[in-house]
Design an enzyme around this catalytic site. Sequence first.
Site: not given
Length: 496
Positions: A39, A167, A307
Amino acid sequence: MNSKELQQARKYEETYGGKIREEERPLFHVSPKVGWLNDPNGFSYYKGEYHLFYQYHPYDTNWGPMHWGHVTTKDFIKWNWLPAVMAPDEDYDYAGCFSGSAVELPDGRHCLMYTGVTEWKDEEDRKIIRQHQCMAYGNGLDYEKYEGNPVITGADLPEGASLEDFRDPKIWYDKEENCYYSVVGSRPADGSGSILLYRSEDTEKWEFVTVLDSCKNQYGLMWECPDFFPLDGYYIALTSPQSMRARGMEFHNGNGNIYLIGSYDKKNHEFKRSEVRAIDYGLDFYAPQTVETPDGRRIMIGWMQSWESSKIQPQGAKWFGMMTLPRELSVKDGKLIQTPVRELENYLSDPVIYRDVDVEDCIQLPDVKGRAVDLEVTVRPSGTEMYQKFTIKVAMDSENYTAISYNPANSVLKIDRTNSGFRNDIICVRKLHVRSRNGVLKMRIIMDRNSIEIFVNDGEQTVTSTIYTPVSADRISFESVGMAIVDVMKRDIVIE
Ligand code: FRU
């Protein structure tokens, strides 16, 4: 004083990063100094430059204990590596310094807000994970983690929210209220995702404000990497949901990316969304983050990877993971528009232009080729007869190509990298509905060696994909079933 973990990471990237040949990397997209990148983090304007940090595991081309890597740019095209700024070296972040963001403070310090992760096994050998929000302050080169970390913990969560999935804080300064806000991804009791809003006077003490929006099991599960900002009279939230379910051609299974557009009653902190759509329809786009430029533009950058296929890597490379081209955002007819950052214009040269070219079967146009190019193509029917399928093949040689094809009958655009050189059984095809305009389709295709970013109809939709085709495969062809007419402009992207 830098910890031994950070010193070690800096030494490692200095030693091994310099050994990677420039030709192996993208020309103008961010790649890690060495090792793994995911990221974008801390995208911010600070002391006359844009800073971008990234999720970073310098020691391997696979994900591992997260550090923060660092690059800067003046124009979003030419980037410089700076030494890594954070390593997982404290008792509140030893399992990783996860994603976060940055803002400049009135006293001139650069403030980073990130997720600290801890992890251990309980008596029954079950893995316990805790995530909480932390701060670090610095000067654009070196940063010190705040001695009061963590600043937001599980105790500041709404009841029932997961302590494990909490998060990716995105901080911003609110001028009117002279305070800071941050949105953070969370997982409420229903197991899906939500975006929490926190407020602080000083970036050290934070209070929970509200649940800005929640998924209610409609758009995947955990909502990662939220962002929230005003744009052209609307408010937009971006997030990357995990474990999405496919829905038509709008959303695909797995890790996805969505924007929520609506209105925001700032006083009562009420976000009312009117629509939810995909941000990018390609094979490789995740976790975008935005920055506001001094001239008022909202620029977004994303991780140009999925991913799911992130273990499929070019052999022998000592780095893996790229960012997208930064994109300017705007809203038109209630929809998010993305266009390549305008600074790219400064690097475009040698235009090759063709107008009104008849295409039937397969043609190549003299001088229209390359792997670091900006290619504009408009296709339209010839007379009243509608063509059946129009295809552009790029990154082509005798063995390889990636096909971008359009079917005007159902207005479906398709990218297919099946023949781009991957030898693994990964997902290679994505389809999207584009706005039907009587067979007229406009595309701007930006290629940078191992990536393709397509801006459809002046940025109404984007399609981003990596291709690991040998860079010598640089031919481009145009092909039509039934007569079509094209305008083509190709410009080389040259960085000196
Ligand atoms: C998204 C993400 C974030 C997390 C980071 C860890 O890609 O899973 O939620 O902070 O990556 O590297």
